[in-house]
Design a protein around this motif. Structure first.
Motif, mmCIF file in Angstrom:
data_model
loop_
_atom_site.group_PDB
_atom_site.id
_atom_site.type_symbol
_atom_site.label_atom_id
_atom_site.label_comp_id
_atom_site.label_asym_id
_atom_site.label_seq_id
_atom_site.Cartn_x
_atom_site.Cartn_y
_atom_site.Cartn_z
ATOM 1 N N ARG B 337 6.894 47.177 -5.667
ATOM 2 C CA ARG B 337 6.707 47.258 -7.086
ATOM 3 C C ARG B 337 7.131 46.289 -7.736
ATOM 4 N N TYR B 338 8.142 45.517 -7.511
ATOM 5 C CA TYR B 338 8.789 44.572 -8.168
ATOM 6 C C TYR B 338 7.995 43.297 -8.069
ATOM 7 N N GLY B 339 7.455 43.033 -6.726
ATOM 8 C CA GLY B 339 6.603 42.053 -6.137
ATOM 9 C C GLY B 339 5.289 42.122 -7.044
ATOM 10 N N GLN B 340 4.756 43.475 -7.129
ATOM 11 C CA GLN B 340 3.691 43.424 -7.961
ATOM 12 C C GLN B 340 3.652 43.179 -9.417
ATOM 13 N N VAL B 341 4.610 43.499 -10.093
ATOM 14 C CA VAL B 341 5.072 43.350 -11.305
ATOM 15 C C VAL B 341 5.308 41.884 -11.659
ATOM 16 N N ILE B 342 6.108 41.203 -10.907
ATOM 17 C CA ILE B 342 6.276 39.768 -11.060
ATOM 18 C C ILE B 342 4.925 39.154 -10.927
ATOM 19 N N GLY B 343 4.179 39.543 -9.851
ATOM 20 C CA GLY B 343 2.867 38.641 -9.619
ATOM 21 C C GLY B 343 1.872 38.827 -10.934
ATOM 22 N N ALA B 344 1.934 40.241 -11.323
ATOM 23 C CA ALA B 344 1.146 40.162 -12.470
ATOM 24 C C ALA B 344 1.666 39.470 -13.777
ATOM 25 N N PHE B 345 2.858 39.619 -14.025
ATOM 26 C CA PHE B 345 3.626 38.754 -15.197
ATOM 27 C C PHE B 345 3.143 37.322 -15.002
ATOM 28 N N GLY B 346 3.245 36.724 -13.953
ATOM 29 C CA GLY B 346 2.826 35.515 -13.594
ATOM 30 C C GLY B 346 1.174 35.330 -13.776
ATOM 31 N N SER B 347 0.639 36.013 -13.379
ATOM 32 C CA SER B 347 -0.871 35.630 -13.398
ATOM 33 C C SER B 347 -1.190 35.966 -14.965
ATOM 34 N N GLU B 348 -0.668 36.779 -15.482
ATOM 35 C CA GLU B 348 -0.981 37.004 -16.944
ATOM 36 C C GLU B 348 -0.741 35.781 -17.722
ATOM 37 N N TYR B 394 9.848 45.692 -20.961
ATOM 38 C CA TYR B 394 8.612 46.231 -20.512
ATOM 39 C C TYR B 394 8.524 45.882 -19.083
ATOM 40 N N PHE B 395 9.286 44.910 -18.389
ATOM 41 C CA PHE B 395 9.354 44.727 -16.789
ATOM 42 C C PHE B 395 9.609 46.014 -16.186
ATOM 43 N N ALA B 396 10.803 46.616 -16.609
ATOM 44 C CA ALA B 396 11.403 47.914 -16.185
ATOM 45 C C ALA B 396 10.430 49.042 -16.225
ATOM 46 N N THR B 397 9.883 49.061 -17.683
ATOM 47 C CA THR B 397 8.798 50.275 -17.826
ATOM 48 C C THR B 397 7.788 50.227 -16.622
ATOM 49 N N TYR B 398 7.355 49.059 -16.321
ATOM 50 C CA TYR B 398 6.182 49.077 -15.253
ATOM 51 C C TYR B 398 6.603 49.357 -13.977
ATOM 52 N N ILE B 399 7.869 49.222 -13.688
ATOM 53 C CA ILE B 399 8.673 49.540 -12.493
ATOM 54 C C ILE B 399 8.850 50.833 -12.263
ATOM 55 N N ILE B 400 8.966 51.636 -13.327
ATOM 56 C CA ILE B 400 9.170 53.158 -13.279
ATOM 57 C C ILE B 400 8.002 54.011 -13.778
ATOM 58 N N THR B 401 6.955 53.197 -14.373
ATOM 59 C CA THR B 401 5.772 54.002 -14.899
ATOM 60 C C THR B 401 5.098 55.145 -13.985
ATOM 61 N N PRO B 402 5.323 56.228 -14.539
ATOM 62 C CA PRO B 402 4.314 57.585 -14.054
ATOM 63 C C PRO B 402 2.786 57.368 -13.666
ATOM 64 N N ASP B 404 -0.673 54.987 -12.543
ATOM 65 C CA ASP B 404 -0.914 54.261 -11.212
ATOM 66 C C ASP B 404 -0.455 52.559 -11.887
ATOM 67 N N LEU B 405 0.354 52.104 -10.816
ATOM 68 C CA LEU B 405 0.981 50.676 -11.572
ATOM 69 C C LEU B 405 -0.147 49.822 -11.584
ATOM 70 N N THR B 406 -0.966 49.685 -10.796
ATOM 71 C CA THR B 406 -2.225 48.639 -10.820
ATOM 72 C C THR B 406 -2.856 48.883 -12.067
ATOM 73 N N TRP B 407 -3.487 50.053 -12.305
ATOM 74 C CA TRP B 407 -4.271 50.524 -13.727
ATOM 75 C C TRP B 407 -3.506 50.155 -14.764
ATOM 76 N N HIS B 408 -2.200 50.580 -14.802
ATOM 77 C CA HIS B 408 -1.397 50.236 -15.834
ATOM 78 C C HIS B 408 -0.997 48.827 -16.244
ATOM 79 N N LEU B 409 -0.878 48.137 -15.355
ATOM 80 C CA LEU B 409 -0.590 46.521 -15.383
ATOM 81 C C LEU B 409 -1.904 46.215 -16.035
#
Lengths: 127, 464
Positions: B337-348, B394-402, B404-409
């Motif tokens: 999840r951390y990898g996915q969120v970091i990747g999404a932040f970088g891509s964004e 915001y990063f932490a919110t994505y990590i614990i989001t209820p 679907d992480l991909t959809w939320h990002l």
């Protein structure tokens, strides 16, 4: 400084390119404006404080279904739209021509009026 | 179109309210920009709160809030007439040779942006998806008045009835007063927030640092395609970032009471605003401790409205954090999840580019050419702490989001960057050296010469 200012203007230029392409591709993609004329008859016929049921032939949960339902809710507010057939008033929002009266009967509804373009107003039988 | 006219009393009320607390500095045009930049969102917020409170407390009395507004407006106008402004303190007479060029560039950019955005208004007058399924839909309920207005937060609503109501209540107010649900009102509202944000950047940085730096900050803001793209969408992300920027600028300029008001209005705009308010208070405790009581005092009234809405009208509706409690530990322990969120932040961040252009480029050029001013490191640290901790939250919110992480990002991260970007710009521009210093332009030191002296001068007892 001049370079930074020129770069910012470049950003504005890039925005204009991006936005014009976006606007050409996504011009009212969910046809919200069209819903106002489509549902004008229902707005006139149903009182503002009504809770209106909803029946459609669109596959449930698809983007088209959600956009059509949410668009109708937006246009009909402050009337409240609910995905139910048990209300006194029920909006039929159909994508294809059909025998709307018989669809209504299946849910115990009487067709009040067909406004065309797939918009039908039903009422609960006995009302 | 009469709904559009009802925006004007809100602006007047906000500007008069801010004028009551603000000491005007010279150059006067920067003070006027700051007044407009802080006054417009404040006026929208105040009138929105009044309208919402009248709908909740006295639904049967039609347009009660309108009469309260008029009374307030009259009182503030009288106070402004009576107010004896001390002679405006002079900022240094900055004779930076490129100021005319910068003003010209800014005007060209502002006109071009307005022209482009007006095309988007024509193409999508009802805004994008969330505008008509959420923000403007609730405005339609609120505009109906009486008991029907309470449908704006009814659990029967499919889309987030628990979301705060600042923008919806303001649009609903204008529609109700004008008895006309014209799309011009939400369109004008979103555009006004952009103008206010721009005015806050130019006026705030201009007064805090120098005219040329303020103008460059405004240009950098207008050179952000992703932010501009959000304006015609009619979402609440441009309004919330305007409140973020307002709170930060007013803190830097030593107006903690107004900063608290702005931060609390951010909370009343979107849930993320509450996070910002907490983080702003924390950063103020670390860097500007003596401002904290007035910051909290300024935030209290609107925070009470926000908490009342959440506690009384939405008791039992869990927030995103409340929903996240289930399965919290496995999510926190999941490295993917951390990898996915970091990747999404970088891509964004990379995705903020448009063609070969990235909005970081002009900022980078300025940082290299001007470099950072050691004497301003405290302001820079303060802004960077607020923006950085907000990003981490915001990063932490994505990590614990209820969700679907991909959809939320995918559905929100672009707008999160829109919220953060002006805060990051403020951090950089608050810390940069003045171009005037680089150009070795003679600055006439006067008795009131530097912004720091002006700050000290303002702190006369009883002023606030």
């Amino acid at each position: 400084m001049v370079l930074a200012a020129v770069m910012s203007l470049w950003g504005v230029f890039e925005y204009s390119r991006f936005e014009s392409v976006y606007q050409q591709q996504f011009r009212d993609p969910y046809k919200v404006s069209a819903q106002f004329s489509r549902l004008a008859g229902v707005r006139d016929a149903v009182p503002e404080n009504a809770i209106i049921g909803y029946v459609t032939d669109l596959p449930r949960g698809t983007i088209t279904d959600n956009a059509t339902f949410d668009g109708a809710q937006y246009v009909l507010a402050p009337r409240m739209l609910q995905r139910t057939t048990s209300s006194d008033w029920v909006l039929g929002d159909f994508a294809k021509p059909d025998d709307f009266a018989s669809i209504g009967r299946k849910y115990g509804l009487r067709m009040e009026r067909d406004f065309g373009e797939g918009v039908v107003l039903f009422r609960k039988e006995g009302r | 179109m009469s709904g559009l006219l009802w925006i004007l009393p809100a602006l007047a009320l906000g500007c008069l309210f801010v004028h009551h607390w603000l000491s005007l500095l010279r150059p006067r045009w920067l003070s006027i920009l700051l007044l407009f930049g802080a006054g417009t969102p404040a006026g929208i917020g105040i009138t929105s709160c009044l309208f919402y409170l009248s709908v909740v407390a006295a639904p049967r009395i039609q347009n009660l809030s309108m009469w309260i507004e008029m009374a307030l407006l009259g009182g503030l106008a009288y106070a402004a007439f009576r107010k004896r402004q001390p002679p405006a303190a002079h900022l240094p007479a900055l004779r930076f040779p490129l100021n005319a060029l910068l003003i010209g560039s800014l005007l060209i950019a502002a006109v071009a942006v307005t022209t482009i955005i007006s095309g988007a208004w024509e193409a999508n007058p009802h805004g994008n998806w969330d505008a008509w399924t959420l923000w403007n839909l609730r405005a339609r309920f609120l505009a109906a008045g009486g008991e029907l207005a309470q449908r704006a937060w009814s659990p029967m609503l499919a889309s987030h009835p628990e979301y705060p109501l600042l923008v919806s209540a303001f649009v609903g107010r204008c529609w109700a007063y004008g008895q006309d649900a014209s799309t011009a009102v939400p369109i004008a509202t979103s555009y006004l927030y952009l103008l206010s944000l721009l005015a806050l950047m130019i006026g705030g940085i201009g007064l805090l640092r120098s005219q040329s730096l303020g103008l460059l900050a405004g240009l950098a803001l207008l050179g952000t395609p992703t932010l501009l793209h959000e304006v015609p969408a009619q979402y609440a992300d441009v309004p919330i970032t305007c409140y973020f920027a307002g709170a930060i600028v007013l803190m830097l300029l030593d107006y903690p009471l107004l900063a608290g008001l702005c931060a609390s209005m951010a909370a009343w705009t979107k849930d993320e605003g509450l996070l910002f308010l907490v983080l702003l208070c924390a950063a103020a405790t670390a860097f500007r401790r003596r401002d904290v009581p007035r910051l909290i005092m300024g935030a209290l009234p609107v925070t009470f409205i926000f908490l009342g809405f959440k506690a009384l009208l939405h008791a039992g509706t869990p927030s995103i954090l409340g929903n996240s409690v289930l399965g919290l530990v496995p999510k926190l322990e999941d490295p993917s999840r951390y990898g996915q969120v970091i990747g999404a932040f970088g891509s964004e961040f990379v995705g903020m580019a448009s063609g070969w252009y990235h909005p970081l480029l002009p900022v980078l050029v300025l940082a290299i050419v001007l470099r950072f001013d050691r004497e301003r490191h405290r302001d820079l640290l303060f802004c960077a702490t607020v923006a950085g901790s907000l990003m981490l939250a915001y990063f932490a919110t994505y990590i614990i989001t209820p969700y679907d992480l991909t959809w939320h990002l995918q559905s929100s991260l672009d707008r999160i960057f829109v919220q953060l970007w002006p805060c990051l710009l403020l951090a950089v521009f608050a810390g940069l050296r003045r171009p005037e210093a680089l150009a070795r332009v003679a600055i006439q030191p006067t008795a009131e010469a530097t912004p720091d002296k002006i700050r000290k001068k303002k702190k006369t007892p009883g002023r606030r």
